[in-house]
Design an enzyme around this catalytic site. Structure first.
Site, short mmCIF file in Angstrom:
data_model
loop_
_atom_site.label_atom_id
_atom_site.label_comp_id
_atom_site.label_asym_id
_atom_site.label_seq_id
_atom_site.Cartn_x
_atom_site.Cartn_y
_atom_site.Cartn_z
CG ASP A 28 28.20 37.84 103.49
OD1 ASP A 28 28.18 38.96 104.03
OD2 ASP A 28 28.77 37.62 102.41
CG HIS A 45 25.55 44.50 111.31
ND1 HIS A 45 25.97 43.52 110.44
CD2 HIS A 45 26.23 45.63 110.94
CE1 HIS A 45 26.85 44.03 109.59
NE2 HIS A 45 27.02 45.31 109.87
NE ARG A 79 32.54 44.58 106.83
CZ ARG A 79 31.43 43.90 106.63
NH1 ARG A 79 30.30 44.28 107.21
NH2 ARG A 79 31.41 42.83 105.86
CG LEU A 139 25.21 23.79 119.95
CD1 LEU A 139 25.40 22.99 118.68
CD2 LEU A 139 24.19 24.93 119.72
CB SER A 204 35.39 35.61 103.46
OG SER A 204 34.66 35.98 102.30
#
Ligand code: IPE
Ligand code: IPE
Ligand code: MG
Length: 253
Positions: A28, A45, A79, A139, A204
């Site tokens: 965020d 972003h 948004r 991973l 959130s």
């Protein structure tokens, strides 16, 4: 926090000092990062994407088994359309540009959230990322995209109900393991550590079920500035925590 970049990992005081097997991150603060520089939100972003690349690399280097990142929430559709379109383009860009390297690094990609509402080419890219990397063993990168925890639990409840209605499952067989198996995260262990950047202290709608016993680390660092040192500080903080899971402290018990 005082961890230095050279020796942050084992300076904590948890008895086993173990690293979390599963780290989940709410990335965020991209918009605020951009606003502070007088740049358009998109630039935040874009820089956030760089931070993500570096974070995946660090997680791999440190031998973390699972890294879940919150890329787009079910509520982010509210948004402005132009920003939503930019976020979709960044995802396309990420898969096109980074998938080959992730695959080379033996990273397995898993997507959680719903494909509903996504453009067909995005759905195709997500499927490609999962199928290309499905047998990788280093991973596991779990991308929460078009994801909401409540929506995920509702979908799991529906699919359990459908099995009961079809006579394949009895009511008694519905327990927390059964519900877990019907979540998007089936077969992914619960997160040990949830990190949220930018100073906000809320979930959130992220991993509501799975984070039941996670440790939380909130850092004021804005996501585009989240670097290896910030990551290692969060891990060191985790290592100082004592998890009790409802039991007693090893010191007092
Ligand atoms: C996080 O940054 C990225 C997404 C939610 C996709 P934000 O865009 O929420 O940045 P802030 O919170 O406005 O600073
Ligand atoms: C959460 O951040 C979603 C992602 C990071 C993808 P938001 O910025 O959307 O959350 P709120 O609106 O501040 O709660
Ligand atoms: Mg935000």
């Amino acid at each position: 926090m005082s961890a230095s970049p050279e020796k942050p990992m084992l300076t904590g005081s948890r008895p086993d000092g173990a690293l979390p097997a599963h780290v989940a991150i709410i990335m965020d603060g991209n918009g605020r990062w951009a606003a502070r520089r007088g740049l358009p939100r998109f630039e935040g972003h874009r820089r956030g994407m760089e931070a993500l690349r570096a974070t995946v690399r660090t997680a791999g280097d440190l031998g973390i088994r699972y890294l879940t990142i919150y890329g787009f929430s079910a509520e982010n559709w509210s948004r402005p359309a132009a920003e939503v379109a930019e976020l979709m383009s960044l995802l396309r860009h990420f898969v096109r540009r980074d998938l080959a390297e992730l695959h080379r690094n033996n990273v397995r990609v898993r997507i959680i959230g719903t494909r509903e509402g996504l453009a067909p080419d995005v759905v195709g890219l997500l499927a490609e990322a999962e199928s290309l990397t499905r047998n990788n063993t280093a991973l596991t990168l779990v991308v929460a995209f078009n994801y909401g925890g409540r929506q995920e639990i509702v979908r799991a409840a529906r699919s359990l109900a459908a099995e009961v209605a079809a006579g394949r499952l009895t009511l008694d067989a519905i327990d927390s393991d059964a519900l877990s198996r019907h979540l998007d995260t089936a077969e992914i262990p619960d997160p040990d550590l949830v990190i949220r950047t930018s100073g906000e202290q809320r979930l959130s709608n992220f991993l509501l079920w799975q984070a039941a016993y996670a440790e939380f680390v909130f850092t004021p660092v804005l996501w585009p500035d989240f670097d290896r040192q910030a990551f290692e500080e969060a891990l060191a903080e985790f290592q100082r925590r004592e998890r009790r899971f409802g039991g007693l402290s090893s010191a007092t018990g």
